[in-house]
Write a protein that holds these residues in place. Structure first.
Motif, PDB file in Angstrom:
ATOM      1  N   THR A  89       0.638  -1.427  -0.090  1.00 17.65           N
ATOM      2  CA  THR A  89       0.096   0.001  -0.038  1.00 17.65           C
ATOM      3  C   THR A  89       0.913   1.370  -0.068  1.00 17.65           C
ATOM      4  O   THR A  89       0.628   2.018  -0.815  1.00 17.65           O
ATOM      5  CB  THR A  89      -1.016  -0.031   1.358  1.00 17.65           C
ATOM      6  N   ILE A  90       2.064   1.137   0.713  1.00 20.39           N
ATOM      7  CA  ILE A  90       2.623   2.396   0.449  1.00 20.39           C
ATOM      8  C   ILE A  90       3.343   2.444  -0.614  1.00 20.39           C
ATOM      9  O   ILE A  90       3.614   3.841  -0.896  1.00 20.39           O
ATOM     10  CB  ILE A  90       3.997   2.247   1.774  1.00 20.39           C
ATOM     11  N   ARG A  91       3.616   1.525  -1.324  1.00 19.82           N
ATOM     12  CA  ARG A  91       4.328   1.629  -2.673  1.00 19.82           C
ATOM     13  C   ARG A  91       3.221   2.160  -3.523  1.00 19.82           C
ATOM     14  O   ARG A  91       3.645   3.239  -4.650  1.00 19.82           O
ATOM     15  CB  ARG A  91       4.703   0.296  -3.115  1.00 19.82           C
ATOM     16  N   ASP A  92       1.982   1.793  -3.458  1.00 18.67           N
ATOM     17  CA  ASP A  92       0.916   2.190  -4.390  1.00 18.67           C
ATOM     18  C   ASP A  92       0.873   3.920  -4.177  1.00 18.67           C
ATOM     19  O   ASP A  92       0.618   4.584  -5.194  1.00 18.67           O
ATOM     20  CB  ASP A  92      -0.401   1.435  -4.081  1.00 18.67           C
ATOM     21  N   VAL A  93       0.823   4.319  -3.056  1.00 23.15           N
ATOM     22  CA  VAL A  93       0.896   5.537  -2.675  1.00 23.15           C
ATOM     23  C   VAL A  93       1.882   6.398  -3.215  1.00 23.15           C
ATOM     24  O   VAL A  93       1.517   7.619  -4.019  1.00 23.15           O
ATOM     25  CB  VAL A  93       0.671   5.923  -1.203  1.00 23.15           C
ATOM     26  N   ARG A  94       2.934   5.782  -2.994  1.00 21.35           N
ATOM     27  CA  ARG A  94       4.228   6.506  -3.550  1.00 21.35           C
ATOM     28  C   ARG A  94       4.061   6.521  -5.156  1.00 21.35           C
ATOM     29  O   ARG A  94       4.575   7.578  -5.637  1.00 21.35           O
ATOM     30  CB  ARG A  94       5.316   5.672  -3.295  1.00 21.35           C
ATOM     31  N   ASP A  95       3.500   5.587  -5.785  1.00 18.15           N
ATOM     32  CA  ASP A  95       3.468   5.393  -7.293  1.00 18.15           C
ATOM     33  C   ASP A  95       2.122   6.248  -7.830  1.00 18.15           C
ATOM     34  O   ASP A  95       2.039   6.094  -9.043  1.00 18.15           O
ATOM     35  CB  ASP A  95       3.361   4.075  -7.719  1.00 18.15           C
ATOM     36  N   GLY A  96       1.365   6.814  -6.928  1.00 18.72           N
ATOM     37  CA  GLY A  96       0.022   7.469  -7.318  1.00 18.72           C
ATOM     38  C   GLY A  96      -1.018   6.466  -7.856  1.00 18.72           C
ATOM     39  O   GLY A  96      -2.138   6.859  -8.230  1.00 18.72           O
ATOM     40  N   ASP A  97      -1.097   5.197  -7.180  1.00 17.93           N
ATOM     41  CA  ASP A  97      -2.164   4.344  -7.719  1.00 17.93           C
ATOM     42  C   ASP A  97      -3.257   4.493  -6.406  1.00 17.93           C
ATOM     43  O   ASP A  97      -2.752   4.779  -5.412  1.00 17.93           O
ATOM     44  CB  ASP A  97      -1.646   2.951  -7.656  1.00 17.93           C
ATOM     45  N   PRO A  98      -4.432   4.125  -6.893  1.00 16.14           N
ATOM     46  CA  PRO A  98      -5.546   4.341  -5.990  1.00 16.14           C
ATOM     47  C   PRO A  98      -5.403   3.193  -4.759  1.00 16.14           C
ATOM     48  O   PRO A  98      -4.829   2.134  -5.092  1.00 16.14           O
ATOM     49  CB  PRO A  98      -6.674   4.011  -6.771  1.00 16.14           C
ATOM     50  N   VAL A  99      -5.893   3.587  -3.450  1.00 11.59           N
ATOM     51  CA  VAL A  99      -5.543   2.780  -2.177  1.00 11.59           C
ATOM     52  C   VAL A  99      -7.167   2.591  -1.963  1.00 11.59           C
ATOM     53  O   VAL A  99      -7.821   3.616  -1.514  1.00 11.59           O
ATOM     54  CB  VAL A  99      -4.788   3.464  -1.291  1.00 11.59           C
ATOM     55  N   GLY A 100      -7.323   1.406  -1.686  1.00 12.86           N
ATOM     56  CA  GLY A 100      -8.747   1.071  -0.790  1.00 12.86           C
ATOM     57  C   GLY A 100      -9.293  -0.420  -1.281  1.00 12.86           C
ATOM     58  O   GLY A 100      -8.497  -1.067  -1.786  1.00 12.86           O
ATOM     59  N   GLU A 101     -10.364  -0.448  -1.203  1.00 11.17           N
ATOM     60  CA  GLU A 101     -11.092  -1.729  -1.295  1.00 11.17           C
ATOM     61  C   GLU A 101     -11.686  -1.878  -3.059  1.00 11.17           C
ATOM     62  O   GLU A 101     -12.243  -0.921  -3.153  1.00 11.17           O
ATOM     63  CB  GLU A 101     -12.332  -1.923  -0.404  1.00 11.17           C
ATOM     64  N   ARG A 102     -11.052  -2.872  -3.497  1.00  9.86           N
ATOM     65  CA  ARG A 102     -11.604  -2.859  -4.809  1.00  9.86           C
ATOM     66  C   ARG A 102     -12.702  -3.959  -4.956  1.00  9.86           C
ATOM     67  O   ARG A 102     -12.713  -5.089  -4.381  1.00  9.86           O
ATOM     68  CB  ARG A 102     -10.299  -3.340  -5.619  1.00  9.86           C
ATOM     69  N   HIS A 103     -13.718  -3.540  -5.883  1.00 11.65           N
ATOM     70  CA  HIS A 103     -14.911  -4.440  -6.068  1.00 11.65           C
ATOM     71  C   HIS A 103     -15.292  -4.320  -7.200  1.00 11.65           C
ATOM     72  O   HIS A 103     -14.985  -3.359  -8.128  1.00 11.65           O
ATOM     73  CB  HIS A 103     -16.137  -3.749  -4.998  1.00 11.65           C
ATOM     74  N   THR A 104     -15.979  -5.452  -7.774  1.00 13.74           N
ATOM     75  CA  THR A 104     -16.832  -5.452  -9.117  1.00 13.74           C
ATOM     76  C   THR A 104     -18.363  -5.877  -8.785  1.00 13.74           C
ATOM     77  O   THR A 104     -18.547  -6.768  -7.789  1.00 13.74           O
ATOM     78  CB  THR A 104     -16.299  -6.640  -9.922  1.00 13.74           C
TER      79      THR A 104
END
Length: 379
Positions: free
Chosen positions: A304-319
């Motif tokens: 998650t820290i890497r996702d924030v660093r890279d500008g990717d969304p953070v949270g619960e993913r659903h379909t």
């Protein structure tokens, strides 16, 4: 709403209506006024709903206690009980389905906190024989889990379920909350072709210890949640969960590290520790368990820290998939709950609308970004 009458019908432990009803919230659903108890108070369960226009009560589902050791936990809890029933505990979204209006009103799906979920309501009407059931049992409540990889709330995979399905784990009286005995409920649901949790058997409480251990071993190997053990009349019940579930919940919590409190994390570690002792883990097995637990904490948080660093969304993913109007109602419902939704995909498949989205974890995202930018933390 007659508060004196409602207080008596609910069987509250206070004699003063104001003591109870100050904790109710008022909501409007389909032109009707719902009075909703959002947390258990004075002996009345969380999620209890009173519909003002019809004077109907939809009782909240009782909190289910947990045993940390099976022996003597089960025999002690069920002391004086001749037999218990053992069923799988499913990892899904818990809703109570009931007719809460007058004659001819359609059933609604109530969440644990008493909200009416428009998406789950629409899917239940589509997937379950609700008209037939409530024509014969208008004052009952179907207590269900919405399970599968495509729901707006949980994403657990179950073999043979490509999108989502319902499983009925209890049938209760709408107002009193009294349960239908387990055997009668299983027969009733079978008559209507309604899916139910897996059945592991029935036995006297001391013999159930070994049955539950065997079930937990099997469920753990499959990455499933655990079991619920109930008295034959359905009045008393406890739950017990698998090692894999403890670690999965920790991984979920640490993937959103600033969304969940310490009690959430600590309780899962406590469960795992008591289970390790009762299971008689060898030193090697205990180290394996500890390594798995540690990985469930560190790896998702680093990701998650890497996702924030890279500008990717953070949270619960659903379909989710279904009727376009039902999905619009779902996103309005999520917006009403002040959730930030990032829609990643919106398409059509086999005549249905399919939306992939992220419930953005703003607290985790913002605090991680702050620390990455050099912010300090008081400890």
């Amino acid at each position: 709403m007659d508060r004196e009458d409602s207080l008596e019908r609910l069987g509250a432990t206070t004699d003063e209506p104001a003591d109870l009803f100050e904790h109710f919230e008022q909501r409007s659903v389909g032109g009707r006024t719902h009075h909703v108890l959002t947390a258990a108070r004075h002996g009345v369960e969380r999620g209890t709903v009173i519909v003002e226009e019809s004077d109907a009560v939809v009782r909240g589902y009782p909190s289910v206690p947990r045993v940390l050791v099976l022996d003597p936990g089960l025999p002690s809890f069920f002391e004086g009980t001749d037999s218990v029933a053992i069923e799988e505990k499913l990892d899904g979204f818990n809703v109570r389905i009931a007719v809460a209006g007058g004659d001819g009103d359609a059933p609604l799906a109530f969440t644990r906190s008493g909200y009416v979920c428009p998406y789950t309501t629409a899917r239940a009407r589509d997937r379950l024989p609700l008209a037939a059931f409530f024509a014969e049992h208008p004052t009952k409540v179907l207590c269900t889990e919405l399970i599968g990889p495509e729901t707006p709330y949980t994403t657990h995979d179950y073999e043979g379920i490509d999108s989502h399905e319902f499983r009925v784990f209890d049938v209760r009286d709408r107002e009193s909350g009294d349960p239908v005995p387990v055997a009668d409920r299983r027969t009733l649901c079978a008559e209507y072709g309604v899916g139910q949790p897996r059945w592991f058997g029935r036995s006297e409480p001391s013999a159930a210890v070994e049955t539950v251990r065997d079930a937990i071993d099997e469920l753990d190997a499959a990455g499933r949640e655990g079991v619920v053990v109930k008295s034959a009349d359905g009045e008393s019940m406890v739950k017990y969960t698998t090692e894999s579930q403890h670690h999965a919940e920790l991984a979920y919590a640490f993937s959103l590290p600033f969304e969940h409190g310490r009690d959430f994390v600590f309780s899962r570690i406590v469960r795992d520790a008591f289970q390790a002792v009762e299971s008689g883990d060898s030193d090697d097995r205990l180290r394996e368990r500890a390594r798995d637990l540690g990985e469930s904490i560190l790896l998702p948080m680093v990701s998650t820290i890497r996702d924030v660093r890279d500008g990717d969304p953070v949270g619960e993913r659903h379909t989710v998939r279904g009727d376009p109007d039902a999905l619009d109602a779902l996103f309005e419902h999520l917006d009403d709950q002040s959730l930030t939704i990032d829609r990643r995909s919106d398409r059509r498949e086999d005549g249905e609308r399919v939306v992939e989205f992220v419930k953005v974890a703003e607290s985790s995202r913002d605090r991680i970004q702050y620390y990455l930018e050099g912010g300090t933390r008081d400890e």
